[in-house]
Design a protein around this motif. Structure first.
Motif, PDB file in Angstrom:
ATOM      1  N   ALA A 147       6.584   6.550  -6.697  1.00  0.00           N
ATOM      2  CA  ALA A 147       7.376   6.987  -5.732  1.00  0.00           C
ATOM      3  C   ALA A 147       7.096   6.158  -4.268  1.00  0.00           C
ATOM      4  CB  ALA A 147       8.624   8.000  -5.494  1.00  0.00           C
ATOM      5  N   ARG A 148       6.175   6.389  -4.066  1.00  0.00           N
ATOM      6  CA  ARG A 148       5.617   5.961  -2.623  1.00  0.00           C
ATOM      7  C   ARG A 148       4.799   4.794  -2.837  1.00  0.00           C
ATOM      8  NH1 ARG A 148       6.285  10.638  -0.247  1.00  0.00           N
ATOM      9  NH2 ARG A 148       6.859  12.477  -0.895  1.00  0.00           N
ATOM     10  N   LEU A 149       4.740   3.945  -3.395  1.00  0.00           N
ATOM     11  CA  LEU A 149       4.254   2.641  -3.495  1.00  0.00           C
ATOM     12  C   LEU A 149       5.551   1.408  -3.460  1.00  0.00           C
ATOM     13  CD1 LEU A 149       1.744   2.951  -6.144  1.00  0.00           C
ATOM     14  CD2 LEU A 149       0.889   2.192  -3.853  1.00  0.00           C
ATOM     15  N   PRO A 150       4.999   0.485  -2.838  1.00  0.00           N
ATOM     16  CA  PRO A 150       6.119  -0.671  -3.054  1.00  0.00           C
ATOM     17  C   PRO A 150       6.268  -1.347  -4.254  1.00  0.00           C
ATOM     18  CG  PRO A 150       5.138  -0.392  -0.193  1.00  0.00           C
ATOM     19  CD  PRO A 150       4.749   0.615  -1.872  1.00  0.00           C
ATOM     20  N   GLU A 193       0.928  -1.688   0.002  1.00  0.00           N
ATOM     21  CA  GLU A 193      -0.330  -0.212   0.335  1.00  0.00           C
ATOM     22  C   GLU A 193       1.023   1.368  -0.317  1.00  0.00           C
ATOM     23  OE1 GLU A 193      -2.337   0.140   3.168  1.00  0.00           O
ATOM     24  OE2 GLU A 193      -4.165  -1.936   2.191  1.00  0.00           O
ATOM     25  N   ALA A 194       0.231   2.663  -0.221  1.00  0.00           N
ATOM     26  CA  ALA A 194       1.093   3.457  -0.807  1.00  0.00           C
ATOM     27  C   ALA A 194       1.116   4.299   0.659  1.00  0.00           C
ATOM     28  CB  ALA A 194       0.088   4.452  -1.514  1.00  0.00           C
ATOM     29  N   SER A 195       1.820   4.900   0.917  1.00  0.00           N
ATOM     30  CA  SER A 195       2.845   5.265   2.354  1.00  0.00           C
ATOM     31  C   SER A 195       2.691   7.535   2.135  1.00  0.00           C
ATOM     32  CB  SER A 195       3.829   4.936   2.550  1.00  0.00           C
ATOM     33  OG  SER A 195       4.741   5.735   3.746  1.00  0.00           O
ATOM     34  N   MET A 196       1.867   8.157   2.728  1.00  0.00           N
ATOM     35  CA  MET A 196       2.092   9.002   2.303  1.00  0.00           C
ATOM     36  C   MET A 196       3.715  10.129   2.688  1.00  0.00           C
ATOM     37  SD  MET A 196      -0.517  10.317   0.775  1.00  0.00           S
ATOM     38  CE  MET A 196      -0.203  11.763   0.926  1.00  0.00           C
ATOM     39  N   ARG A 197       4.326   9.131   3.494  1.00  0.00           N
ATOM     40  CA  ARG A 197       5.659   9.884   4.498  1.00  0.00           C
ATOM     41  C   ARG A 197       6.454   9.598   3.995  1.00  0.00           C
ATOM     42  NH1 ARG A 197       3.944  10.528  11.088  1.00  0.00           N
ATOM     43  NH2 ARG A 197       2.296  11.813  10.461  1.00  0.00           N
ATOM     44  N   LYS A 198       6.839   7.491   3.342  1.00  0.00           N
ATOM     45  CA  LYS A 198       7.432   7.002   2.972  1.00  0.00           C
ATOM     46  C   LYS A 198       7.396   7.061   1.291  1.00  0.00           C
ATOM     47  CE  LYS A 198      10.193   2.570   4.031  1.00  0.00           C
ATOM     48  NZ  LYS A 198      10.095   1.686   4.515  1.00  0.00           N
ATOM     49  N   ARG A 199       8.843   7.164   1.409  1.00  0.00           N
ATOM     50  CA  ARG A 199       9.487   6.700  -0.210  1.00  0.00           C
ATOM     51  C   ARG A 199      10.182   4.923  -0.198  1.00  0.00           C
ATOM     52  NH1 ARG A 199       9.509  11.235  -3.871  1.00  0.00           N
ATOM     53  NH2 ARG A 199      11.095  10.356  -4.893  1.00  0.00           N
ATOM     54  N   HIS A 200       9.425   5.328  -1.442  1.00  0.00           N
ATOM     55  CA  HIS A 200      10.141   3.603  -1.444  1.00  0.00           C
ATOM     56  C   HIS A 200      10.727   3.500  -2.480  1.00  0.00           C
ATOM     57  CE1 HIS A 200       7.119   1.749   1.727  1.00  0.00           C
ATOM     58  NE2 HIS A 200       6.299   2.639   1.288  1.00  0.00           N
TER      59      HIS A 200
END
Length: 262
Positions: free
Chosen positions: A140-143, A91-98
């Protein structure tokens, strides 16, 4: 939900429920990729970018292989068709870039070898271009995982050497990864590599395309010339050698095509 209301006031509870059911059905159809026009008619904006979790793309790549037969070194070229499968793995993260994960199939690449660095440079270039030109910045915010395969490698003999050490594959992989990203439906366009086109060139970490070793150009041009490809995309600095080899091949073919007396 605002888009369900859409400024409409039902005259009865039954009519209101029917309107909600209709809108929910349109949402389901759009998420499933079905009937987007119906979704637009029911208040769902077209081009909103419903996300597919998987996509794939393939391109043509002139592959030059080196062999040793006894004491002699032989070199041969062929047009390979690498493939990349892009999968969203969380799932996407609003704070973390993967950072993207890269997995290889048919390809035995040592960690941090030149070929692996090429692939990471190609993916980085494709993702930056997708973010800037296609509106795919949220990627970039999605694994995510790129599964790279090159079936032709499995057919090569164990004596083949130097296959994955050159710098000529990254342009093809960047084009392929960009096409796969666009098919996730993030952005405004779906990209497809032009049919009958092979790509050869090196991409650095900044996305600049560099020429490849001039000694390899002739073999790559020959591989494309005797294949179903009609075009070869290479760096500008490689064009002179490529045009010279193409002219030589065309002359040789013209001689071979002439009728001969018995």
């Amino acid at each position: 939900v605002a888009f369900l209301a859409d400024g409409y006031t039902p005259e009865s509870i039954g009519q209101g429920l029917e309107a909600v059911r209709s809108r929910l059905a349109a949402v389901d159809a759009s998420l499933a990729g079905n009937n987007p026009a119906n979704g637009a008619a029911n208040g769902i904006p077209r081009g909103a970018g419903w996300l597919h979790e998987r996509s794939a793309a393939a391109v043509m790549l002139p592959l030059v292989s080196q062999y040793r037969v006894g004491g002699a070194a032989l070199e041969t070229g062929r047009v390979a068709i690498p493939r990349v499968e892009l999968a969203i793995t969380g799932e996407a993260s609003m704070r973390k870039r993967h950072a993207p994960v890269v997995a290889f199939k048919h390809i035995f690449a040592e960690p941090d070898c030149p070929f692996e660095r090429q692939i990471h440079a190609a993916i980085g270039t494709a993702e930056r271009f997708a973010a800037e030109a296609l509106g795919c910045g949220a990627l970039a915010r999605l694994p995510r995982e790129y599964r790279v395969s090159l079936p032709e490698i499995a057919t090569l003999p164990a004596s083949a050497a130097g296959i994955m050490t050159g710098g000529s594959a990254s342009l093809a992989f960047a084009i392929m990864c960009l096409a796969a990203i666009s098919r996730l439906d993030f952005g405004r366009l779906r990209l497809r590599p032009t049919e009958g086109t092979a790509f050869s060139g090196e991409i650095d970490a900044s996305g600049a395309v560099h020429p490849i070793d001039g000694a390899l150009i002739g073999e790559k041009v020959r591989a494309v010339f005797f294949s179903s490809c009609r075009r070869l995309v290479i760096a500008r600095d490689n064009l002179a050698i490529a045009h010279s080899e193409l002219a030589r091949l065309a002359r040789a073919q013209a001689v071979d095509d002439q009728p001969r007396a018995d």
